[in-house]
Scaffold this motif. Sequence first.
Motif, PDB file in Angstrom:
ATOM      1  N   THR A  85      41.412  45.308  46.060  1.00  0.00           N
ATOM      2  CA  THR A  85      42.156  44.816  44.912  1.00  0.00           C
ATOM      3  C   THR A  85      43.047  43.655  45.327  1.00  0.00           C
ATOM      4  O   THR A  85      43.485  43.573  46.479  1.00  0.00           O
ATOM      5  CB  THR A  85      43.019  45.929  44.284  1.00  0.00           C
ATOM      6  OG1 THR A  85      43.740  45.392  43.167  1.00  0.00           O
ATOM      7  CG2 THR A  85      44.028  46.463  45.287  1.00  0.00           C
ATOM      8  N   ASN A  86      43.299  42.742  44.384  1.00  0.00           N
ATOM      9  CA  ASN A  86      44.280  41.673  44.619  1.00  0.00           C
ATOM     10  C   ASN A  86      45.417  41.766  43.610  1.00  0.00           C
ATOM     11  O   ASN A  86      46.065  40.772  43.293  1.00  0.00           O
ATOM     12  CB  ASN A  86      43.621  40.292  44.561  1.00  0.00           C
ATOM     13  CG  ASN A  86      43.126  39.942  43.165  1.00  0.00           C
ATOM     14  OD1 ASN A  86      42.826  40.834  42.362  1.00  0.00           O
ATOM     15  ND2 ASN A  86      43.041  38.663  42.862  1.00  0.00           N
ATOM     16  N   ILE A 138      47.808  39.304  47.479  1.00  0.00           N
ATOM     17  CA  ILE A 138      46.862  39.177  48.583  1.00  0.00           C
ATOM     18  C   ILE A 138      45.778  40.243  48.449  1.00  0.00           C
ATOM     19  O   ILE A 138      46.036  41.344  47.947  1.00  0.00           O
ATOM     20  CB  ILE A 138      47.577  39.327  49.942  1.00  0.00           C
ATOM     21  CG1 ILE A 138      48.275  40.692  50.042  1.00  0.00           C
ATOM     22  CG2 ILE A 138      48.577  38.207  50.156  1.00  0.00           C
ATOM     23  CD1 ILE A 138      48.861  40.991  51.399  1.00  0.00           C
ATOM     24  N   PRO A 139      44.539  39.965  48.855  1.00  0.00           N
ATOM     25  CA  PRO A 139      43.492  40.999  48.831  1.00  0.00           C
ATOM     26  C   PRO A 139      43.881  42.157  49.743  1.00  0.00           C
ATOM     27  O   PRO A 139      44.290  41.949  50.885  1.00  0.00           O
ATOM     28  CB  PRO A 139      42.254  40.260  49.349  1.00  0.00           C
ATOM     29  CG  PRO A 139      42.537  38.811  49.113  1.00  0.00           C
ATOM     30  CD  PRO A 139      44.019  38.652  49.283  1.00  0.00           C
TER      31      PRO A 139
END
Length: 302
Positions: A162-163, A167-168
């Motif tokens: 998830t982002n 940030i991812p």
Amino acid sequence: MKIISKVLLVLSFAAIPLFSYGQGYISSDYITSSSLKDENGNRYGSGDLLILSGRYTLPFAIKHNHRGQPIAWSATLYCSYGISHNKGQAKNLNPGNIVNSSLNISHIRPISEKWNIIASIGAGVYASPKEITSQSILANGGIIFAYKLRKNLDIGVGAGLTNAYGIPMILPMLYFSWRNTGKYEFKIDMSSGMKISAATWLNKKFKMEFTAIEMDGMSAVMNVNGKSKIYSMVMMKSYVSPSFHINKKTSIYLGIGGNWLRGTKISDRSFKGFINSFKDNNNDKREFGASLRVMTGLRYGF
């Protein structure tokens, strides 16, 4: 009213494919008004919530291996629209309307007699309709290694992507699915959410279901004082739901019960914000009180 009409029109068109192939549903949930409080009991007004939602899954490539296990690709389109009527400070602390929509591609593939890989990747828009920007597009995905412990019991572990916090991020995931069929049906599902339920057929057309616990929620990317933040709302409900089966695949249902939890929080879109969201001293955590929840909808293919 114009917004509600548009949402209903979109969901109606989305329902057309349901009567040809795949599976999906259209539903509406109404949560009656309750007070918004923080952990210290301070009140911040009140509000109710109407959620219109629809989901459609289309399998577009299915075959079976030499053991008869399915190898499948599918696409899932999901959309929900939340409409709040908040009063007092709750009006400023919560978005008035929220749209959550996503498109995901999923794949299931057996790697042995007992093990399966379940993978999904996609993206969607999570925002207030008036604040949709490129930052409102959130990616999501995951991979689960599921083990068939019994014919009706699957467990697994994996990771999700998830982002939502900028940030991812890769987060651990657990998978648990148990179901028992017959005159009395029991189900515990912890895959995309959590649901514990029991059901029985009253006759060939009517089915009665009792759901002890079910979790759902909504989220939105917000701009607060020029800074991108993530608003999240987590809900927990219990309800009784009779359904009428028009034919083997199509049913309509009603539901009434309690919405025990409607917690809200606003977090920074950063790794620090993600960590702070779990801390007890987070001042942005608030919760609406218990309230009545009523629902109605149509299902196809389940």
